[in-house]
Design an enzyme around this catalytic site. Structure first.
Site, mmCIF file in Angstrom:
data_model
loop_
_atom_site.group_PDB
_atom_site.id
_atom_site.type_symbol
_atom_site.label_atom_id
_atom_site.label_comp_id
_atom_site.label_asym_id
_atom_site.label_seq_id
_atom_site.Cartn_x
_atom_site.Cartn_y
_atom_site.Cartn_z
ATOM 1 N N ASP A 89 0.975 -1.253 -0.177
ATOM 2 C CA ASP A 89 -0.020 -0.235 0.131
ATOM 3 C C ASP A 89 1.342 1.251 -0.235
ATOM 4 O O ASP A 89 1.632 1.301 0.717
ATOM 5 C CB ASP A 89 -1.201 -0.246 0.955
ATOM 6 C CG ASP A 89 -2.411 -1.093 1.125
ATOM 7 O OD1 ASP A 89 -2.083 -1.679 0.528
ATOM 8 O OD2 ASP A 89 -2.605 -1.443 2.268
ATOM 9 N N ASP A 118 -13.599 -6.536 -3.775
ATOM 10 C CA ASP A 118 -13.219 -6.654 -1.907
ATOM 11 C C ASP A 118 -15.364 -7.305 -1.728
ATOM 12 O O ASP A 118 -16.374 -6.771 -2.048
ATOM 13 C CB ASP A 118 -13.270 -5.291 -1.263
ATOM 14 C CG ASP A 118 -12.436 -5.162 -1.561
ATOM 15 O OD1 ASP A 118 -11.387 -5.915 -1.832
ATOM 16 O OD2 ASP A 118 -11.840 -3.269 -1.410
#
Lengths: 261, 216
Positions: free
Chosen positions: A11, A130
């Site tokens: 990330d 997701d």
């Protein structure tokens, strides 16, 4: 035989890797390019950079990161985060990314998948999904970093994104993500068996056994892990050896550029 | 380490609008050559080595090569047995015909069809697959038999002449992984994305053809 892939994920916020990476051997553990180089050296099969920078108006930082990675890392890597148009995708691909990944933008405007696939080829369009397994057993797609429910069924959405031209699916379970307690095997299996493209299991990796389970029981084609490699406690080749010992085909040879060239 | 013998080689990477050439350029630079990206037919005249990269679909590739008037120059270049390296779509474009999205005539340098991978496995064939060397060639110098390379494709080359095939990968079929005929070589996988052994392919090919500067 085609091997199963271990994919390392970073990330990145404003050009810096987040999630508290602490590698003693790195001069700058926050530099995504230096980390990518290290992971490549340690035997990772592929890399993903997710840009979580709040504002995506200024892409220079990401473009610079992608370019520097392409200069030094000779394995495939994917870039995602805030890509909303085929021009956004083009910028990343032309800067040296092999694939791009889209998530919320694909749910909001599914045509984006087909536009990208048509313009650049399915092989570089990774749709990230997701999903959360709800109390009633349904598997629901979430957007906006897992915060917003959509009412869309994860398996149906997976089928649709493939029909629209996705070449790969990166499936993250909101139930297991961040717990390092194993991947969501029923979700992974349901999606992987429903589509004809490779599925990357994501969310929950804590050790090699979790990755073995994701592949044998979850039928994943690749496993993604962020934090477990970040502290050096699970060396990548150790994990690969354990997976190979469990009967999973893995890329075990791993040569240094300087030794081979 | 990069090889100083490659520094003076005129390496042309053909740009026909297929997008990302950066990784091929960087891989060739990493092994010590100074490649030039070119999209005009005249670039082939002076080249010691020509590399044809590519991703995407066969129809687009052929359309782009025709639009840039590169088809005839490539034919003449290869017919003169000058060093030519095709990568991924750069291999498939050399075949007689591709069945990807219809029936598309290709460069017809190598006889055979580009056909869909067999059903029963995930498509695209994506990831690191074991490459079995069928015969020894300088292209594989320093690369162990069975080393893995990175593949991304949904169609593969069904070669009419098995002698063209120097390496295969198993994916429900014997997938043509590397072909070689004279000074022409081509790979289905992406050497520029296959780590150190992938770079070694570029190095081996360039080194093999650095001695006499091609046949210009």
């Amino acid at each position: 035989m085609l091997t199963k892939r271990i994919i390392g994920c970073f990330d990145v916020d404003n050009g810096r890797v987040v999630k508290g990476i602490s590698f003693v051997e790195l001069r700058d553990a926050g530099d995504p390019v230096e980390l990518a180089t290290l992971y490549d050296h340690e035997g990772i099969d592929e890399l993903v950079f997710l840009d979580i920078t709040a504002s995506h108006e200024d892409r220079n930082t990401v473009v610079d990161m992608v370019r520097r990675t392409a200069d030094r890392v000779f394995i495939p890597f994917t870039v995602g985060g805030g890509l909303r148009s085929d021009d956004d995708m083009r910028l990343m691909l032309e800067s040296g990314a092999d694939k791009i990944t889209i998530n919320t933008a694909a749910v909001e405007r599914p045509e984006l998948i087909s536009e990208g696939a048509h313009r650049f080829g399915s092989q570089c369009i990774v749709v990230a999904i997701d999903a959360r397994t709800e109390a009633d057993g349904s598997m629901q797609v979430y957007t906006h970093g897992g915060r917003r429910p959509t009412g869309i069924d994860a398996v149906e959405w997976a089928k649709e994104v493939v029909e629209r031209g996705a070449g790969e699916i990166m499936l993250t379970s909101m139930n297991t993500d961040g717990h390092q307690d194993g991947y969501d095997l029923p979700l992974t299996r349901a999606v992987s068996e429903a589509v004809g493209v490779p599925v990357i299991a994501s969310g929950g990796a804590g050790n090699a056994q979790h990755m073995i389970d994701a592949i044998t029981e979850g039928k994943a084609d690749a496993v993604l892990a962020a934090s477990i490699f970040h502290f050096g406690t699970h060396p990548i080749m150790d994990v690969k050896r354990q997976m190979q010992a469990a009967g999973i085909p893995m890329r075990m040879e791993h040569a240094d550029y300087d030794d081979v060239l | 380490m990069s090889d100083p013998r490659l520094a003076d080689l005129d390496v042309i990477i053909l740009d026909y609008g297929a997008g990302n050439l950066r990784s091929v350029v960087r891989a060739v630079e990493r092994v010590g050559a100074k490649p030039e990206v070119a999209s005009v037919p005249a670039a082939l005249d002076e080249a010691d080595v020509v590399i044809l990269p590519g991703v995407g679909a066969a129809a687009d590739t052929m359309h782009n090569l025709r639009a840039r008037q590169l088809v005839e120059p490539i034919h003449e270049y290869i017919a003169a047995d000058r060093p030519f390296l095709g990568v991924c779509m750069g291999l498939q474009a050399l075949m007689t015909v591709s069945l990807e999205g219809g029936e598309h005539p290709c460069l017809d340098v190598l006889e055979g069809q580009v056909v869909r991978l067999p059903e029963g496995r995930k498509i695209p064939h994506m990831g690191w697959n074991r490459v079995e060397q069928r015969r020894s060639t300088p292209l594989f110098d320093g690369i162990p038999d069975g080393a893995h390379f990175y593949f991304v494709h949904s169609y593969y080359c069904d070669m009419a002449d098995p002698n063209d095939v120097v390496a295969i990968a198993d994916y429900g079929a014997d997938v043509t992984a590397v072909v070689e005929r004279g000074r022409l070589a081509a790979t289905q996988f992406h050497p520029e994305k296959s780590g150190a052994y992938g770079l070694r392919i570029y190095r081996n090919f360039l080194l093999e053809h650095s001695g006499n500067g091609g046949s210009r």
